[in-house]
Design a protein around this motif. Structure first.
Motif, PDB file in Angstrom:
ATOM      1  N   TYR A  16       0.744  -1.048  -0.066  1.00 14.56           N
ATOM      2  CA  TYR A  16       0.025  -0.017  -0.045  1.00 14.56           C
ATOM      3  C   TYR A  16       0.929   1.389  -0.081  1.00 14.56           C
ATOM      4  O   TYR A  16       0.253   2.409  -0.211  1.00 14.56           O
ATOM      5  N   LEU A  17       2.079   1.120   0.217  1.00 14.14           N
ATOM      6  CA  LEU A  17       2.910   2.608   0.479  1.00 14.14           C
ATOM      7  C   LEU A  17       4.150   2.575  -0.381  1.00 14.14           C
ATOM      8  O   LEU A  17       4.783   3.476  -0.323  1.00 14.14           O
ATOM      9  N   ALA A  18       4.651   1.474  -0.881  1.00 15.38           N
ATOM     10  CA  ALA A  18       5.661   1.444  -1.897  1.00 15.38           C
ATOM     11  C   ALA A  18       5.346   2.436  -3.045  1.00 15.38           C
ATOM     12  O   ALA A  18       4.297   2.295  -3.573  1.00 15.38           O
ATOM     13  N   PRO A  19       6.293   2.926  -3.734  1.00 14.84           N
ATOM     14  CA  PRO A  19       6.308   3.490  -5.031  1.00 14.84           C
ATOM     15  C   PRO A  19       5.755   2.333  -5.894  1.00 14.84           C
ATOM     16  O   PRO A  19       6.085   1.323  -5.839  1.00 14.84           O
ATOM     17  N   SER A  20       5.049   3.020  -7.010  1.00 14.88           N
ATOM     18  CA  SER A  20       4.413   1.845  -7.912  1.00 14.88           C
ATOM     19  C   SER A  20       5.268   0.900  -8.686  1.00 14.88           C
ATOM     20  O   SER A  20       4.983  -0.179  -9.074  1.00 14.88           O
ATOM     21  N   GLU A  21       6.380   1.323  -9.076  1.00 11.48           N
ATOM     22  CA  GLU A  21       7.397   0.236  -9.462  1.00 11.48           C
ATOM     23  C   GLU A  21       8.873   0.445  -8.962  1.00 11.48           C
ATOM     24  O   GLU A  21       9.697   0.664  -9.446  1.00 11.48           O
ATOM     25  N   PRO A  22       8.871  -0.103  -7.863  1.00  7.17           N
ATOM     26  CA  PRO A  22      10.218  -0.176  -7.080  1.00  7.17           C
ATOM     27  C   PRO A  22      10.908  -1.177  -7.832  1.00  7.17           C
ATOM     28  O   PRO A  22      10.646  -2.433  -8.031  1.00  7.17           O
ATOM     29  N   LYS A  23      12.079  -0.819  -7.831  1.00  2.00           N
ATOM     30  CA  LYS A  23      13.438  -1.647  -8.583  1.00  2.00           C
ATOM     31  C   LYS A  23      14.407  -2.174  -7.609  1.00  2.00           C
ATOM     32  O   LYS A  23      14.994  -3.280  -7.876  1.00  2.00           O
ATOM     33  N   VAL A  24      14.688  -1.285  -6.478  1.00  5.41           N
ATOM     34  CA  VAL A  24      15.875  -1.662  -5.749  1.00  5.41           C
ATOM     35  C   VAL A  24      15.475  -1.819  -4.271  1.00  5.41           C
ATOM     36  O   VAL A  24      14.494  -1.036  -3.754  1.00  5.41           O
ATOM     37  N   LEU A  25      15.820  -2.831  -3.718  1.00  4.83           N
ATOM     38  CA  LEU A  25      15.464  -3.255  -2.190  1.00  4.83           C
ATOM     39  C   LEU A  25      16.747  -3.102  -1.393  1.00  4.83           C
ATOM     40  O   LEU A  25      17.761  -3.863  -1.804  1.00  4.83           O
ATOM     41  N   GLY A  26      16.704  -2.190  -0.401  1.00  5.80           N
ATOM     42  CA  GLY A  26      17.920  -2.293   0.350  1.00  5.80           C
ATOM     43  C   GLY A  26      17.636  -2.926   1.997  1.00  5.80           C
ATOM     44  O   GLY A  26      16.549  -2.311   2.448  1.00  5.80           O
ATOM     45  N   HIS A  27      18.156  -3.881   2.495  1.00  5.34           N
ATOM     46  CA  HIS A  27      17.962  -4.333   3.551  1.00  5.34           C
ATOM     47  C   HIS A  27      18.886  -4.561   4.701  1.00  5.34           C
ATOM     48  O   HIS A  27      19.964  -5.216   4.353  1.00  5.34           O
ATOM     49  N   ILE A  28      19.011  -3.914   5.681  1.00  2.00           N
ATOM     50  CA  ILE A  28      19.721  -4.148   6.961  1.00  2.00           C
ATOM     51  C   ILE A  28      19.079  -5.202   7.918  1.00  2.00           C
ATOM     52  O   ILE A  28      17.976  -5.267   8.258  1.00  2.00           O
ATOM     53  N   GLY A  29      19.862  -6.222   8.110  1.00  2.00           N
ATOM     54  CA  GLY A  29      19.681  -7.368   9.192  1.00  2.00           C
ATOM     55  C   GLY A  29      19.440  -8.549   8.575  1.00  2.00           C
ATOM     56  O   GLY A  29      19.222  -8.564   7.507  1.00  2.00           O
ATOM     57  N   ALA A  30      19.943  -9.714   9.306  1.00  2.00           N
ATOM     58  CA  ALA A  30      20.040 -11.064   8.991  1.00  2.00           C
ATOM     59  C   ALA A  30      19.042 -11.834   9.996  1.00  2.00           C
ATOM     60  O   ALA A  30      19.051 -13.139   9.904  1.00  2.00           O
ATOM     61  N   LEU A  82       8.530  -9.541   0.057  1.00  2.00           N
ATOM     62  CA  LEU A  82       8.569  -8.400  -0.806  1.00  2.00           C
ATOM     63  C   LEU A  82       9.153  -8.505  -2.367  1.00  2.00           C
ATOM     64  O   LEU A  82       8.510  -8.002  -3.189  1.00  2.00           O
ATOM     65  N   ASP A  83       9.952  -9.627  -2.509  1.00  2.00           N
ATOM     66  CA  ASP A  83      10.385  -9.832  -3.735  1.00  2.00           C
ATOM     67  C   ASP A  83       9.027 -10.567  -4.492  1.00  2.00           C
ATOM     68  O   ASP A  83       8.860 -10.635  -5.718  1.00  2.00           O
ATOM     69  N   HIS A  84       8.006 -11.410  -3.808  1.00  2.54           N
ATOM     70  CA  HIS A  84       7.077 -12.145  -4.168  1.00  2.54           C
ATOM     71  C   HIS A  84       5.900 -11.029  -4.978  1.00  2.54           C
ATOM     72  O   HIS A  84       5.550 -11.255  -5.849  1.00  2.54           O
ATOM     73  N   LEU A  85       6.054  -9.789  -4.212  1.00  8.92           N
ATOM     74  CA  LEU A  85       4.969  -8.828  -4.532  1.00  8.92           C
ATOM     75  C   LEU A  85       5.812  -7.968  -5.784  1.00  8.92           C
ATOM     76  O   LEU A  85       5.025  -7.620  -6.876  1.00  8.92           O
ATOM     77  N   PHE A  86       7.158  -7.839  -5.920  1.00 12.83           N
ATOM     78  CA  PHE A  86       7.589  -6.635  -6.576  1.00 12.83           C
ATOM     79  C   PHE A  86       8.632  -7.240  -7.523  1.00 12.83           C
ATOM     80  O   PHE A  86       8.964  -6.581  -8.409  1.00 12.83           O
ATOM     81  N   ASP A  87       9.109  -8.509  -7.352  1.00 10.66           N
ATOM     82  CA  ASP A  87      10.103  -8.974  -8.160  1.00 10.66           C
ATOM     83  C   ASP A  87      11.414  -7.883  -8.620  1.00 10.66           C
ATOM     84  O   ASP A  87      11.464  -7.559  -9.743  1.00 10.66           O
ATOM     85  N   PHE A  88      12.033  -7.673  -7.568  1.00  8.13           N
ATOM     86  CA  PHE A  88      13.109  -6.564  -7.633  1.00  8.13           C
ATOM     87  C   PHE A  88      14.060  -6.894  -8.615  1.00  8.13           C
ATOM     88  O   PHE A  88      14.487  -7.877  -8.770  1.00  8.13           O
ATOM     89  N   GLU A  89      14.490  -5.592  -9.490  1.00 11.60           N
ATOM     90  CA  GLU A  89      15.804  -5.914 -10.304  1.00 11.60           C
ATOM     91  C   GLU A  89      16.932  -6.080  -9.417  1.00 11.60           C
ATOM     92  O   GLU A  89      17.915  -6.602  -9.866  1.00 11.60           O
ATOM     93  N   GLU A  90      17.257  -5.439  -8.327  1.00 14.38           N
ATOM     94  CA  GLU A  90      18.378  -5.360  -7.258  1.00 14.38           C
ATOM     95  C   GLU A  90      17.975  -5.495  -5.977  1.00 14.38           C
ATOM     96  O   GLU A  90      17.081  -4.794  -5.513  1.00 14.38           O
ATOM     97  N   ILE A  91      18.668  -6.434  -5.325  1.00 13.84           N
ATOM     98  CA  ILE A  91      18.616  -6.671  -3.928  1.00 13.84           C
ATOM     99  C   ILE A  91      19.620  -6.716  -3.110  1.00 13.84           C
ATOM    100  O   ILE A  91      20.680  -7.182  -3.440  1.00 13.84           O
ATOM    101  N   ARG A  92      19.985  -5.723  -2.138  1.00 15.36           N
ATOM    102  CA  ARG A  92      21.195  -5.404  -1.426  1.00 15.36           C
ATOM    103  C   ARG A  92      20.905  -6.036   0.028  1.00 15.36           C
ATOM    104  O   ARG A  92      19.850  -5.509   0.468  1.00 15.36           O
ATOM    105  N   VAL A  93      21.712  -6.622   0.734  1.00 13.26           N
ATOM    106  CA  VAL A  93      21.580  -6.896   2.144  1.00 13.26           C
ATOM    107  C   VAL A  93      22.853  -6.709   2.785  1.00 13.26           C
ATOM    108  O   VAL A  93      24.077  -6.613   2.324  1.00 13.26           O
ATOM    109  N   HIS A  94      22.740  -6.542   4.163  1.00 11.42           N
ATOM    110  CA  HIS A  94      24.005  -6.280   4.955  1.00 11.42           C
ATOM    111  C   HIS A  94      23.574  -6.458   6.395  1.00 11.42           C
ATOM    112  O   HIS A  94      22.552  -6.273   6.912  1.00 11.42           O
TER     113      HIS A  94
END
Length: 333
Positions: free
Chosen positions: A128-142, A153-165
């Protein structure tokens, strides 16, 4: 008294249910919509800290969902050093009861439920709150819920780039590999917060610090982003809320409780109040309040965790377990 039974689902049973992304998200969204319509009771969470030397605490969550007629109580521990024993940081148990009679219906291992429903809250918020076509996900924490954050999130948006730390190299490397294997796509593991978060369309902070520390810089948030920081301790700067066009929470009363949470300092200092937030995600799910209205809005969604999320997902699991004959039926009387 008549013979009463209750259903017990242990960790293996919960895994055997093989809950799908759609099942998990739908249970969460339905419970939030019920909350938005005033059909739930959410009691303030309680914290129990047995001993500071244990470096952890228990949360006790209590609630009721009218459409399914079920009340529930979850007790979940959160202990920083559990990884040293090969344990997840969180262990939980959920009890479900008939709200009209108090008859126990089920006892369910809630360790996986806690992770799943937290990821589902993140995902529904983003729906309900993300931009209409998000391409990049940044995620802190494991932490355990981090996997479900990214997966749902990827199930909903199929991101082009996923970054994690995450803080520990071995943790972030294994987390990135697990995600890559699960999602079937490349996942970038970064060495620092900035390279993970800066400029991302959806920014998630699920760290587990021992004390508040402003590691999440306001300047990294691009206009139009969705930011979901729900780490145990605050990681944001004092001016973080100044760049937000909307602040949405899962339940305002929960935001007032306890010493933990991203915006703890902002709430306690009067910078974030009921009057300054946009509203609760449940009202948005129920169609009573607008979510994102354009792609230029910069939005912060802060979720603390709701008892009704656990109850809704636990009930969905219980119903599926009955259909698939999974779990153990115990004599209660």
């Amino acid at each position: 008294m008549e013979h009463l039974t209750l259903h017990y689902l242990n960790a293996r049973d919960v895994e055997a249910l093989a809950m799908t992304a759609d099942e998990i998200i739908q249970a969460q969204e339905d419970s939030l919509a019920a909350q938005g319509r005033g059909e739930t009771v959410i009691e303030p969470r309680m914290h129990l800290r047995p001993d500071p030397a244990f470096r952890g605490h228990f949360n006790v969550l209590r609630g009721y969902i009218a459409p399914i007629g079920i009340a529930g109580i979850k007790v979940v521990g959160d202990f920083i050093d559990n990884y040293k024993l090969g344990y997840p940081s969180e262990f939980g148990m959920l009890t479900l009861m008939d709200a009209r009679t108090g008859v126990p219906r089920a006892v369910i291992d809630a360790t996986a439920i806690t992770d799943m429903r937290t990821g589902a809250m993140t995902a529904v918020g983003a729906k309900y709150l993300a931009p209409s076509e998000p391409k990049v996900l940044g995620h802190i924490g494991a932490r355990g819920s981090s996997f479900w954050n990214v997966k749902l999130l990827d199930h909903l948006f199929d991101f082009e780039e996923i970054r994690v730390h995450s803080r520990r190299p071995e943790s972030r490397d294994s987390f990135g590999q697990r995600l890559s294997d699960e999602l079937g796509k490349s996942v970038t593991v970064t060495d620092d917060w900035q390279s993970c978060l800066e400029g991302a369309d959806v920014m998630i902070e699920a760290s587990r610090l021992e004390a508040p520390e402003p590691l999440f810089r306001t300047e990294w948030v691009r206009p139009g982003a969705l930011v979901i920081p729900y780490g145990t301790q605050s990681t944001v700067e004092d001016d973080f809320t100044d760049v937000m066009d909307k602040i949405v929470v899962d339940h305002w009363e929960q935001c007032l409780i306890g010493p933990f949470g991203c915006l703890r300092r902002h709430v306690d200092g009067g910078k974030v109040t009921r009057e300054t937030i946009h509203g609760e995600i449940g009202s948005i799910c129920a169609g009573e309040l607008a979510g994102r209205e354009n792609d230029s809005e910069t939005i912060l969604f802060w979720h603390r965790g709701l008892s009704t999320s656990d109850i809704a997902l636990g009930w969905t699991m219980l119903e599926k377990a009955k259909r698939l004959d999974i779990g153990t039926v115990l004599d209660y009387t």
